[in-house]
Structure formats: structure tokens, C-alpha cells
Design a protein around this motif. Structure first.
Motif, PDB file in Angstrom:
ATOM      1  N   ALA A 129      -3.655 -56.693  54.446  1.00  0.00           N
ATOM      2  CA  ALA A 129      -2.549 -56.926  55.388  1.00  0.00           C
ATOM      3  C   ALA A 129      -3.052 -57.732  56.579  1.00  0.00           C
ATOM      4  O   ALA A 129      -4.179 -57.530  57.038  1.00  0.00           O
ATOM      5  N   GLU A 130      -2.207 -58.650  57.056  1.00  0.00           N
ATOM      6  CA  GLU A 130      -2.519 -59.383  58.280  1.00  0.00           C
ATOM      7  C   GLU A 130      -2.046 -58.528  59.458  1.00  0.00           C
ATOM      8  O   GLU A 130      -0.880 -58.553  59.835  1.00  0.00           O
ATOM      9  N   HIS A 131      -2.965 -57.785  60.027  1.00  0.00           N
ATOM     10  CA  HIS A 131      -2.623 -56.784  61.042  1.00  0.00           C
ATOM     11  C   HIS A 131      -1.809 -57.364  62.194  1.00  0.00           C
ATOM     12  O   HIS A 131      -0.887 -56.712  62.697  1.00  0.00           O
ATOM     13  N   SER A 132      -2.132 -58.569  62.595  1.00  0.00           N
ATOM     14  CA  SER A 132      -1.455 -59.157  63.757  1.00  0.00           C
ATOM     15  C   SER A 132       0.010 -59.469  63.488  1.00  0.00           C
ATOM     16  O   SER A 132       0.788 -59.664  64.429  1.00  0.00           O
ATOM     17  N   LYS A 133       0.400 -59.523  62.223  1.00  0.00           N
ATOM     18  CA  LYS A 133       1.782 -59.860  61.867  1.00  0.00           C
ATOM     19  C   LYS A 133       2.687 -58.627  61.742  1.00  0.00           C
ATOM     20  O   LYS A 133       3.877 -58.758  61.507  1.00  0.00           O
ATOM     21  N   TRP A 134       2.100 -57.448  61.897  1.00  0.00           N
ATOM     22  CA  TRP A 134       2.859 -56.208  61.717  1.00  0.00           C
ATOM     23  C   TRP A 134       3.330 -55.655  63.063  1.00  0.00           C
ATOM     24  O   TRP A 134       2.610 -55.721  64.067  1.00  0.00           O
ATOM     25  N   THR A 135       4.521 -55.076  63.057  1.00  0.00           N
ATOM     26  CA  THR A 135       5.029 -54.402  64.252  1.00  0.00           C
ATOM     27  C   THR A 135       4.242 -53.134  64.521  1.00  0.00           C
ATOM     28  O   THR A 135       3.945 -52.792  65.668  1.00  0.00           O
ATOM     29  N   HIS A 136       3.908 -52.392  63.457  1.00  0.00           N
ATOM     30  CA  HIS A 136       3.072 -51.192  63.537  1.00  0.00           C
ATOM     31  C   HIS A 136       1.818 -51.430  62.706  1.00  0.00           C
ATOM     32  O   HIS A 136       1.882 -52.106  61.674  1.00  0.00           O
ATOM     33  N   PRO A 137       0.677 -50.899  63.106  1.00  0.00           N
ATOM     34  CA  PRO A 137      -0.551 -51.095  62.320  1.00  0.00           C
ATOM     35  C   PRO A 137      -0.336 -50.672  60.866  1.00  0.00           C
ATOM     36  O   PRO A 137       0.224 -49.598  60.606  1.00  0.00           O
ATOM     37  N   PRO A 138      -0.749 -51.490  59.906  1.00  0.00           N
ATOM     38  CA  PRO A 138      -0.415 -51.252  58.500  1.00  0.00           C
ATOM     39  C   PRO A 138      -1.018 -50.002  57.878  1.00  0.00           C
ATOM     40  O   PRO A 138      -0.562 -49.566  56.820  1.00  0.00           O
ATOM     41  N   PHE A 139      -2.036 -49.404  58.530  1.00  0.00           N
ATOM     42  CA  PHE A 139      -2.614 -48.194  57.970  1.00  0.00           C
ATOM     43  C   PHE A 139      -2.466 -46.993  58.903  1.00  0.00           C
ATOM     44  O   PHE A 139      -3.198 -46.013  58.800  1.00  0.00           O
ATOM     45  N   ASP A 140      -1.473 -47.072  59.794  1.00  0.00           N
ATOM     46  CA  ASP A 140      -1.158 -45.935  60.665  1.00  0.00           C
ATOM     47  C   ASP A 140      -0.005 -45.094  60.116  1.00  0.00           C
ATOM     48  O   ASP A 140       0.214 -43.969  60.576  1.00  0.00           O
TER      49      ASP A 140
END
Length: 452
Positions: free
Chosen positions: A107-118
């Protein structure tokens, strides 16, 4: 009359008290179910370094709480296949396999509204945001939650139910499901039906899949003499590669037009998408601009449906997309995840979705009994591990109970609504109960397997 009124009032209060307790208990159960899902989602099993053992440890803890038998198979070092078993009353009946994969794409973390593994639960809309929420950690946990409900209700299966958690599906499944399906362990399981992943559905009808397109990963390479950036001459590497790309683009457009016109579904056409383009001479500041390169490469992700003519496609690649006459070559070795879409007799590998397949009829009825709706059976537009089981002559159905949900697998902000997740558990509860209770047509199944 006053005594009667008091008694009725007391009964009414008792009724509402019981209703409140049941509501609280259900709320606590739902909270625990969602918490377990979030825990699984928070285990980072993204490539290139998936934490497989952490995922296996968590699933083993769930299996222990359900008193399921467990076995860890490691066909390739550090790529565990976890196999759980719920023994049936009649072990001679063909078993049921519920398959899911533990890995997820990066996952491109910066592109997510919420962290992808939270695995954040947004209480404003009920969505759980996480990589793997749709693809396909939801399904693996829903299998276990459905079994939890069945066990709590006192249900015992007639057929043995296996639940497998396999690695590496997102990179082809060769070190996971493929080796598992080839193993002696799998043969001894006597599997009669396989359930694997499907896709989310934007409307109220669950999507269901009876076949799939298979990936051909193609690399085309063009060569030519290097030259000055200002020089015009024929058969440069870049010129030849661009001609190839244009030929591929026209073919892609012709296939896509069939989908746009409604003449074919996405899973029924050959899709081609360019995945990488590599050319140029690197320099400390980027690329050398006044030098035409002697080599250029492009990679394409091709998806081939079971109804396609594979030989014709290979001729097209050799004669039109990468002809030797233009100093072109191509590779379909490690780049061609070649799992044929046809069996040894040349027939398309598809699972029957009519009255000839009792497992299909049971699925339809079970979904209906759980207040769900099935859409028209489809060919899966991408690829799943189900193909390895179909290659062995087994019926395999792709199904992920996610209705009224946008398709976000491999996308930013992948999510699944908590209520949709819980509803999916009820759907699987109905399916597993129907499959595990099915005791008819076993002679037909055994005869079909002998023929294969």
C-alpha cells in the motif's frame, strides 16, 4: 383486575429486560467479532516481506478457541500453509475446503486517509479501512466466525470441513496453493468442493464466479544500434518498441470496446495492460538526453479467459507484437504465470453452475435462506488460487459476501463496512451448514472423480 394489571406489568418489564440483555449480548458479540477482524488486519502481510508467521500464530489462537485441529505445512521455507480441520461424522464423504490467502499487496501509505495497517473503524460510516479488508482477510475470518456460530448452536458436520490459509496468492500462488494442491496431504483430504475468494459488489447482489482469467506476464524487448539524439534512422530500439505498444493498444481497445458495448463481461475478454516501460541511458542527473538507447523493454499484464484461443494469442505476440523482423524478442518464461485455462482435453476449465452441480444448487439455496441475493455467475476478471483446484478436476466457486460495497481490492483506502462483514458471517454460516449436511449424490461425485 388490579392484581392482573400488576402481573401483566411485571411480565412486560421482564420482557423488556430480557430484550435489553439480549441486545447487550449481541452488541458484545459484534464488538468481539470486529475486534478479531481488526487484529488480523493489523498484521502486516504485505509483500515483499509478509509477516506470515504472525498471521499463522493469530489464526492458530482462533482455531484453538474453536477446538479445531491444526497442521502447519511448509512446502517452501518461511511460507507456511495453515490447515485447520473440523472433523465430520462421516469421514468417507468428500470434504469441504474453505480457502483463503494470508498475504496482501503493498500500500502507498501517503495515499490513504487512514494508515493501511491500523484497521481504523470510522464510526461515522461504519467502514473498516485496511489493506486486506476486501482482499481477502475478511473471508478467512468469516469462515472461522461462521464455524464459531455453528458450534455455539450445537451443529455437527456430516462432512469434514477444512479451512486453509495459504501464502503468496498475490504473487502467483506457486509457493502456496499450487504446491498445496499438488501435495499428498491434499490428496488424502478427499476434497469434494472448494470455496475461494470473489469480489465486492456495488449493488445488493453478491457476485459469484465459476471460472477465471489466467495471467500471462509478458516482456517485450527491442534492440537497435545506438545513435545521436538528433539523428533520424530506421529500426531504433525505441521506434520498434513504440510500434509494438501501438499494436498492443489497438488490440486492447478492440477488447475493451466489447465490454463498453455490453457485448461481453470483463471476464470474457482478453485484457492487456502495460505494467512497466524501461529504456534510456541513466546519468547522475536522470538520463542521457542526446543518446538513443540500444535496448528498450515493456512489460504487459495479460489476462486470458477460459474461452480464449491460447495458440492464436501466442501467434499474435510472436508475429505482430514482437516480430523478429523488427529486432524484437519476448519472454513468457518467468513472466508468463502460465496456468492453462484449458484442461488436458482442450476444454475450458469451468465449474458447472446448473443442476448438474449439486454444490451450486446448495449455494444458491443457502444464500437465499440467509436473506442474500446472488447475481449472475461470472468469470473472474483476474486470477485466484481457485484455478489450482479446478485444474485437478474439482468444482471451485469464488465468493466473497460483500454487497453494496465499492470494488477496492489493490486500491487506496480499501475498506469493508462492519455491518456488511457481520452479515457475511451469517451467509457463510448458512453455506457451511448446507454443505456440511449434504449427504446425497456421493456416488456421482466419486464417479466423476474417477473419470478425471
Amino acid at each position: 383486575m388490579e392484581m392482573s394489571f400488576r402481573n401483566n406489568r411485571h411480565l412486560l418489564l421482564l420482557y423488556f429486560l430480557c430484550l435489553l440483555l439480549l441486545t447487550l449480548a449481541a452488541s458484545e458479540d459484534s464488538s468481539a467479532i470486529i475486534s478479531r477482524f481488526q487484529h488480523y488486519l493489523r498484521i502486516n502481510t504485505a509483500h515483499p516481506s509478509p509477516k506470515y508467521h504472525d498471521a499463522v500464530d493469530f489464526i492458530l489462537s482462533q482455531a484453538k478457541s474453536l477446538s479445531l485441529e491444526s497442521q502447519i505445512l511448509e512446502f517452501v521455507k518461511d511460507k507456511p500453509v495453515l490447515l485447520l480441520k473440523w472433523p465430520g461424522k462421516n469421514p468417507n464423504l468428500p470434504s469441504i475446503l474453505l480457502n483463503s490467502h494470508t498475504d496482501v499487496v503493498p500500500a502507498e501509505h501517503s495515499k490513504w486517509t487512514h494508515p493501511p495497517f491500523d484497521a481504523v473503524l470510522d464510526h461515522t460510516n461504519g467502514h473498516i479501512y485496511a489493506r486486506g479488508s476486501q482482499d481477502m482477510k475478511s473471508v478467512g475470518l468469516q469462515y472461522l466466525e461462521a464455524i464459531r456460530k455453528l458450534k455455539k448452536a450445537g451443529f455437527g458436520p456430516d462432512r469434514t470441513v477444512y479451512i486453509s490459509f495459504v501464502p503468496d496468492e498475490e504473487v502467483g500462488g506457486h509457493d502456496g496453493a499450487e504446491k498445496f494442491a499438488d501435495s499428498e496431504v491434499f490428496k488424502e483430504m478427499n476434497v469434494g468442493i472448494v470455496l475461494d475468494e470473489g469480489l465486492a459488489s456495488p449493488d445488493e447482489n453478491y457476485r459469484v464466479f465459476f471460472g477465471e482469467r489466467c495471467p500471462w506476464w509478458l516482456k517485450i524487448k527491442a534492440t537497435g544500434a545506438p545513435g545521436h539524439g538528433a539523428k533520424l534512422y530506421d529500426n531504433t530500439a525505441m521506434e520498434n518498441l513504440l510500434k509494438s505498444i501501438e499494436s498492443v493498444r489497438r488490440f486492447r481497445a478492440s477488447q475493451f470496446d466489447l465490454v463498453k458495448a455490453g457485448l461481453k463481461a470483463e471476464g470474457e475478454v482478453i485484457s492487456v495492460n502495460m505494467a512497466f516501460l524501461k529504456a534510456g541511458t541513466p546519468s547522475p542527473t536522470g538520463f542521457v538526453m542526446n543518446l538513443q538507447p540500444s535496448e528498450a523493454e515493456a512489460g504487459f499484464d495479460i489476462r486470458v479467459p477460459p474461452t480464449a484461443d491460447e495458440a492464436s494469442l501466442e501467434r499474435r505476440i510472436a508475429e505482430e507484437w514482437a516480430p523478429v523482423s523488427r529486432n524484437m524478442s519476448f519472454e513468457l518464461g518467468q513472466f508468463k504465470q502460465k496456468v492453462s485455462v484449458h484442461d488436458k482435453f482442450g476444454k475450458p476449465i469451468l465449474t458447472a453452475v446448473d443442476s448438474s452441480n449439486p454444490w451450486w444448487n446448495l449455494l444458491e439455496e443457502a444464500v437465499k435462506n440467509a436473506n442474500g441475493k446472488l447475481g449472475k455467475p461470472e468469470i473472474f476478471p483476474a486470477s485466484t488460487d481457485a484455478r489450482y483446484f479446478r485444474l485437478r478436476g474439482l468444482p471451485a466457486i469464488g465468493f466473497s459476501p460483500m454487497a453494496n460495497t465499492p470494488i477496492l481490492l489493490h486500491d487506496h483506502n480499501e475498506f469493508l463496512n462492519k455491518d456488511e462483514y457481520i452479515k457475511g458471517i451469517d451467509i457463510y454460516e448458512s453455506i457451511i451448514k448446507a454443505y456440511a449436511s449434504f449427504v446425497e449424490h456421493t456416488r456421482i461425485e466419486e464417479g466423476s472423480r474417477d473419470e478425471l
